[in-house]
Scaffold this motif. Structure first.
Motif, PDB file in Angstrom:
ATOM      1  N   THR A 190       0.841  -1.145   0.039  1.00  0.00           N
ATOM      2  CA  THR A 190      -0.078  -0.032  -0.065  1.00  0.00           C
ATOM      3  C   THR A 190       0.738   1.202  -0.110  1.00  0.00           C
ATOM      4  O   THR A 190       1.964   1.120   0.417  1.00  0.00           O
ATOM      5  CB  THR A 190      -1.051   0.065   1.274  1.00  0.00           C
TER       6      THR A 190
ATOM      7  N   THR B  89      -6.592   1.435  -1.018  1.00  0.00           N
ATOM      8  CA  THR B  89      -6.655   0.205  -0.120  1.00  0.00           C
ATOM      9  C   THR B  89      -5.746   0.298   0.932  1.00  0.00           C
ATOM     10  O   THR B  89      -5.301  -0.631   1.794  1.00  0.00           O
ATOM     11  CB  THR B  89      -6.166  -0.904  -1.167  1.00  0.00           C
TER      12      THR B  89
ATOM     13  N   PRO C 147      -4.700   0.511   4.795  1.00  0.00           N
ATOM     14  CA  PRO C 147      -5.516  -0.225   5.830  1.00  0.00           C
ATOM     15  C   PRO C 147      -6.482   0.492   6.630  1.00  0.00           C
ATOM     16  O   PRO C 147      -7.554   0.470   6.789  1.00  0.00           O
ATOM     17  CB  PRO C 147      -4.488  -0.812   6.875  1.00  0.00           C
TER      18      PRO C 147
ATOM     19  N   VAL D 161      -9.356   1.758   4.867  1.00  0.00           N
ATOM     20  CA  VAL D 161     -10.473   0.646   4.607  1.00  0.00           C
ATOM     21  C   VAL D 161     -11.101   0.508   5.889  1.00  0.00           C
ATOM     22  O   VAL D 161     -12.469   0.525   5.815  1.00  0.00           O
ATOM     23  CB  VAL D 161      -9.682  -0.672   4.507  1.00  0.00           C
TER      24      VAL D 161
ATOM     25  N   ALA E 209      -3.314 -10.476   7.770  1.00  0.00           N
ATOM     26  CA  ALA E 209      -4.610 -10.250   7.567  1.00  0.00           C
ATOM     27  C   ALA E 209      -5.469 -11.480   6.995  1.00  0.00           C
ATOM     28  O   ALA E 209      -6.723 -11.454   7.048  1.00  0.00           O
ATOM     29  CB  ALA E 209      -4.826  -9.188   6.698  1.00  0.00           C
TER      30      ALA E 209
ATOM     31  N   SER F  88       1.278   1.593  10.127  1.00  0.00           N
ATOM     32  CA  SER F  88       0.839   0.318   9.637  1.00  0.00           C
ATOM     33  C   SER F  88       1.605  -0.916   9.912  1.00  0.00           C
ATOM     34  O   SER F  88       1.248  -2.125   9.886  1.00  0.00           O
ATOM     35  CB  SER F  88       0.185   0.393   8.392  1.00  0.00           C
TER      36      SER F  88
ATOM     37  N   ASP G 200      -2.362  -5.000   9.204  1.00  0.00           N
ATOM     38  CA  ASP G 200      -2.859  -6.133   9.172  1.00  0.00           C
ATOM     39  C   ASP G 200      -4.108  -6.401  10.090  1.00  0.00           C
ATOM     40  O   ASP G 200      -5.285  -6.853   9.658  1.00  0.00           O
ATOM     41  CB  ASP G 200      -1.938  -7.448   9.227  1.00  0.00           C
TER      42      ASP G 200
ATOM     43  N   THR H 182      -6.970  -4.447   8.497  1.00  0.00           N
ATOM     44  CA  THR H 182      -7.754  -4.991   7.872  1.00  0.00           C
ATOM     45  C   THR H 182      -8.762  -6.209   8.100  1.00  0.00           C
ATOM     46  O   THR H 182      -9.838  -6.417   7.831  1.00  0.00           O
ATOM     47  CB  THR H 182      -6.899  -5.635   6.733  1.00  0.00           C
TER      48      THR H 182
ATOM     49  N   THR I 129     -14.473  -0.569  -0.178  1.00  0.00           N
ATOM     50  CA  THR I 129     -13.312  -0.866   0.207  1.00  0.00           C
ATOM     51  C   THR I 129     -13.400  -2.065   1.367  1.00  0.00           C
ATOM     52  O   THR I 129     -12.532  -2.905   1.345  1.00  0.00           O
ATOM     53  CB  THR I 129     -12.370   0.328   0.838  1.00  0.00           C
TER      54      THR I 129
ATOM     55  N   ALA J 123     -11.889  -5.852   0.690  1.00  0.00           N
ATOM     56  CA  ALA J 123     -11.047  -6.372   1.950  1.00  0.00           C
ATOM     57  C   ALA J 123     -11.588  -7.846   2.259  1.00  0.00           C
ATOM     58  O   ALA J 123     -10.887  -8.903   2.246  1.00  0.00           O
ATOM     59  CB  ALA J 123     -10.961  -5.581   3.115  1.00  0.00           C
TER      60      ALA J 123
ATOM     61  N   THR K 110      -9.577 -11.401   1.446  1.00  0.00           N
ATOM     62  CA  THR K 110      -9.677 -12.558   2.726  1.00  0.00           C
ATOM     63  C   THR K 110      -9.978 -13.732   2.341  1.00  0.00           C
ATOM     64  O   THR K 110      -8.999 -14.868   2.597  1.00  0.00           O
ATOM     65  CB  THR K 110     -10.137 -11.885   3.895  1.00  0.00           C
TER      66      THR K 110
END
Length: 228
Positions: A3, A9, A11, A14, A75, A129, A144, A147, A173, A177, A181
């Motif tokens: 990112t 995107t 985190p 999001v 994540a 992050s 993570d 997310t 978004t 995610a 996942t």
């Protein structure tokens, strides 16, 4: 996921989007709506809101709990500890029902839920992050963790609106995610033309797989739900 600051995107963006979308559903609710059913067995809207409040509180604690060791989950692998647990699920339903009922005024529950979601989003925006943090016995990077929080909030957003057909849906978004996942847990993009919301429901056991879907998934159908 790589990112960049300001990327859609990223985190913090999001999870902020996911929490903003949840707040848009919660804000106009009154006492009557708080008793409507949700996609979570045994939970009314107010029960699920208490669960969302608890998860936002966990986010605040985790984002302020630095870890010394390296991450042991990311994540996607964060969800691999999940396994069907009917007894634990029943205890969780009972706990949330009892705890949520302590708010005799639904407005109080709504206010603290909205305040805590906003505080967790601000904490996420301020966190680095790549910093390792600890939650639920594991170490993840803060990104993570964010997310995973967005994924849980988005899936529960779909649960929350089962009895609220006019409520706004989850953030784009957040749904992206969830898809990333689920594909990560599956080990490949889902081999079926599912929209984001149906994929989220089907892969978490909220919607039963059809025969055609089971055929398309092949042996992977036995692995569903991927988490719940």
């Amino acid at each position: 996921m790589t990112t960049r600051p300001g990327d859609r995107t990223e985190p913090a963006r999001v999870v902020g989007d996911a929490y903003d979308a949840l707040a848009a559903v919660v804000r106009p609710l009154g006492d009557e709506e708080s008793w409507l059913p949700t996609g979570c067995t045994g939970w009314a809207v107010r029960d699920l809101m208490f669960h969302l409040l608890a998860d936002a509180r966990r986010a605040l604690v985790a984002l302020h709990t630095p870890a010394a060791g390296p991450p042991d989950r990311d994540a996607v692998t964060y969800w691999t500890d999940w396994a069907p647990d009917p007894v634990g699920a029943a205890h969780g339903r009972r706990y949330n029902r009892v705890a949520a009922s302590m708010f005799l005024d639904f407005g109080q529950l709504k206010e603290v839920c909205l305040e805590t979601l906003a505080a967790a989003a601000r904490a996420a925006a301020a966190a680095a992050s790549d910093r390792p943090v600890r939650t639920q016995g594991h170490v993840l990077t803060a990104g993570d963790l964010m997310t995973t929080l967005a994924v849980e909030a988005t899936v529960h957003h779909l649960d929350l609106t089962v009895g609220l057909p006019d409520a706004p849906g989850p953030s784009a978004t957040g749904l992206a995610a969830v898809r990333a996942t689920l594909d990560g847990l599956l080990g490949r993009p889902v081999p079926y033309d599912w929209g984001d919301e149906h994929y989220a429901r089907a892969a978490t056991g909220r919607t039963a797989l059809t025969l055609a879907e089971r055929r398309a998934l092949g042996a992977d159908a036995a692995r569903f739900p991927l988490f719940s």
